[in-house]
Design a protein around this motif. Structure first.
Motif, mmCIF file in Angstrom:
data_model
loop_
_atom_site.group_PDB
_atom_site.id
_atom_site.type_symbol
_atom_site.label_atom_id
_atom_site.label_comp_id
_atom_site.label_asym_id
_atom_site.label_seq_id
_atom_site.Cartn_x
_atom_site.Cartn_y
_atom_site.Cartn_z
ATOM 1 N N ASP A 58 -92.764 2.535 -41.642
ATOM 2 C CA ASP A 58 -93.136 1.973 -42.878
ATOM 3 C C ASP A 58 -92.497 0.706 -42.882
ATOM 4 O O ASP A 58 -92.627 0.084 -44.056
ATOM 5 C CB ASP A 58 -92.433 2.898 -43.831
ATOM 6 C CG ASP A 58 -91.112 3.063 -43.877
ATOM 7 O OD1 ASP A 58 -90.495 2.713 -43.027
ATOM 8 O OD2 ASP A 58 -90.405 3.716 -44.997
ATOM 9 N N ARG A 114 -89.199 -0.399 -42.570
ATOM 10 C CA ARG A 114 -87.805 -0.281 -42.873
ATOM 11 C C ARG A 114 -87.026 -0.275 -41.628
ATOM 12 O O ARG A 114 -87.353 0.263 -40.744
ATOM 13 C CB ARG A 114 -87.724 0.851 -44.067
ATOM 14 C CG ARG A 114 -88.241 0.768 -45.350
ATOM 15 C CD ARG A 114 -87.822 1.785 -45.991
ATOM 16 N NE ARG A 114 -86.502 1.879 -46.604
ATOM 17 C CZ ARG A 114 -85.787 2.789 -46.997
ATOM 18 N NH1 ARG A 114 -86.364 3.861 -47.397
ATOM 19 N NH2 ARG A 114 -84.407 2.562 -47.551
ATOM 20 N N GLN A 115 -85.872 -0.581 -41.785
ATOM 21 C CA GLN A 115 -84.672 -0.593 -40.897
ATOM 22 C C GLN A 115 -83.382 -0.107 -41.502
ATOM 23 O O GLN A 115 -83.012 -1.017 -42.478
ATOM 24 C CB GLN A 115 -84.388 -1.985 -40.380
ATOM 25 C CG GLN A 115 -83.438 -1.819 -38.881
ATOM 26 C CD GLN A 115 -83.442 -3.061 -38.171
ATOM 27 O OE1 GLN A 115 -82.381 -3.933 -38.522
ATOM 28 N NE2 GLN A 115 -84.098 -3.283 -37.286
ATOM 29 N N THR A 116 -83.094 1.043 -41.160
ATOM 30 C CA THR A 116 -81.893 1.881 -41.968
ATOM 31 C C THR A 116 -80.772 1.896 -40.856
ATOM 32 O O THR A 116 -80.775 2.192 -39.821
ATOM 33 C CB THR A 116 -82.080 3.004 -42.469
ATOM 34 O OG1 THR A 116 -83.410 3.111 -43.091
ATOM 35 C CG2 THR A 116 -80.937 3.894 -43.046
ATOM 36 N N PRO A 174 -94.940 8.111 -42.272
ATOM 37 C CA PRO A 174 -94.232 6.853 -41.499
ATOM 38 C C PRO A 174 -92.932 6.390 -42.011
ATOM 39 O O PRO A 174 -92.321 5.934 -41.032
ATOM 40 C CB PRO A 174 -95.416 5.631 -42.129
ATOM 41 C CG PRO A 174 -95.999 6.288 -43.440
ATOM 42 C CD PRO A 174 -96.050 7.508 -43.395
ATOM 43 N N ASP A 175 -92.307 6.925 -43.074
ATOM 44 C CA ASP A 175 -91.020 6.661 -43.485
ATOM 45 C C ASP A 175 -90.002 7.568 -42.428
ATOM 46 O O ASP A 175 -88.803 7.310 -42.152
ATOM 47 C CB ASP A 175 -90.585 6.914 -44.730
ATOM 48 C CG ASP A 175 -91.072 8.386 -45.235
ATOM 49 O OD1 ASP A 175 -92.205 8.731 -44.585
ATOM 50 O OD2 ASP A 175 -90.518 8.682 -46.124
ATOM 51 N N HIS A 176 -90.605 8.552 -41.706
ATOM 52 C CA HIS A 176 -89.775 9.390 -40.826
ATOM 53 C C HIS A 176 -90.228 9.077 -39.316
ATOM 54 O O HIS A 176 -89.681 9.685 -38.582
ATOM 55 C CB HIS A 176 -90.062 10.707 -41.208
ATOM 56 C CG HIS A 176 -89.576 11.159 -42.625
ATOM 57 N ND1 HIS A 176 -87.928 11.335 -42.859
ATOM 58 C CD2 HIS A 176 -89.991 11.280 -43.710
ATOM 59 C CE1 HIS A 176 -87.992 11.721 -43.978
ATOM 60 N NE2 HIS A 176 -88.931 11.748 -44.642
ATOM 61 N N GLN A 177 -91.126 8.243 -38.974
ATOM 62 C CA GLN A 177 -91.704 7.965 -37.801
ATOM 63 C C GLN A 177 -90.939 6.801 -37.017
ATOM 64 O O GLN A 177 -91.143 5.817 -37.582
ATOM 65 C CB GLN A 177 -93.143 7.836 -37.582
ATOM 66 C CG GLN A 177 -93.941 8.807 -38.133
ATOM 67 C CD GLN A 177 -95.523 8.625 -38.416
ATOM 68 O OE1 GLN A 177 -96.058 7.579 -38.022
ATOM 69 N NE2 GLN A 177 -96.214 9.566 -38.669
ATOM 70 N N THR A 207 -88.626 2.243 -38.792
ATOM 71 C CA THR A 207 -89.354 3.357 -39.034
ATOM 72 C C THR A 207 -90.826 2.913 -39.183
ATOM 73 O O THR A 207 -90.914 1.431 -39.394
ATOM 74 C CB THR A 207 -89.112 4.289 -40.255
ATOM 75 O OG1 THR A 207 -88.698 3.400 -41.099
ATOM 76 C CG2 THR A 207 -88.025 5.252 -39.733
#
Length: 235
Positions: free
Chosen positions: A178, A180-182, A158-161, A176
């Motif tokens: 998980d 997060r917003q990067t 999920p950290d890459h979806q 993503t």
């Protein structure tokens, strides 16, 4: 005589004059070690095309004849030769001299013995099902047979979806699965497409990190239409 026939005749004469036959003593095991230079751009697996086409089943086939590979140069399409010992010898020695205007950027192999060993390996590897044969004979491992194919993206966590992409001023904000917003500087984020079986599932683009500092990344989509649907301009 047409231009096309002249080019084909020229290629045939070039092979006959400049390059002799492959020697009977050429060693496919030694050639397998040289093959690493080819694996940077080619796979031996069927329909797994990288920068260049898959080499599976190409032995004895006409040049530029893989139906689902669209990146052949016009120069190579004009040729009529068959991939076997003599054309491969000329091609591997100096692709640009053999087919001027080819997209092949490989500088070539000067050493005739090294070329002979590599061709002895390719005669096995470029046969139908050659990847399995080469692996079974212990010439290469399965990873080498795939070439430098990207890792499958459909099974990333999920950290890459990617669930959303927002652009504001000079920044992409990538959300993503998980939660997060990067943020990425817009020049450090690449939008790519992988429509192959290695690519992400439809509607689920993948965030692939890159760069030594972790400040660069690629977002890989399964289809070009997904880019317009997912990226929004919003501050």
């Amino acid at each position: 005589m047409s231009t096309k026939h002249c080019l084909a005749l020229g290629a045939t004469l070039f092979i006959a004059v400049a390059f002799g036959p492959v020697h009977a003593g050429d060693n496919p095991k030694r050639g397998a070690k040289v093959y690493g230079a080819c694996a940077a751009c080619h796979s031996l697996e069927p329909n797994l095309h990288l920068t260049g086409p898959s080499l599976d089943g190409l032995w004895g086939k006409k040049a530029a004849s893989v139906a689902n590979f669209p990146r052949y140069s016009g120069a190579l399409k004009e040729q009529g030769f068959i991939w076997d010992e003599a054309p491969l010898n000329a091609w591997i020695a100096d692709p640009q001299a053999f087919v001027p205007g080819t997209y092949m950027t490989f500088r070539g192999i000067d050493d005739e013995k090294v070329r002979g060993d590599l061709i002895a390996f390719l005669k096995i590897a470029m046969a139908p099902g050659g990847a399995k044969s080469a692996v079974a004979q212990g010439l290469i491992n399965a990873e080498m047979a795939r070439g430098q194919a990207p890792e499958p993206l459909a099974t990333l966590g999920p950290d890459h979806q990617v669930t959303g992409i927002r652009h504001c001023q000079s920044t992409f904000f990538v959300a993503t699965a998980d939660g997060r917003q990067t943020p990425f500087w817009e020049m450090n984020l690449r939008l790519k497409i992988d429509s192959s079986s290695n690519g992400p599932k439809g509607g689920k683009p993948a965030l692939v990190p890159g760069g030594m500092q972790g400040d660069r990344a690629s977002i890989v989509f399964s289809d070009i239409e997904e880019i317009g649907r997912l990226v929004e301009r919003k501050c």
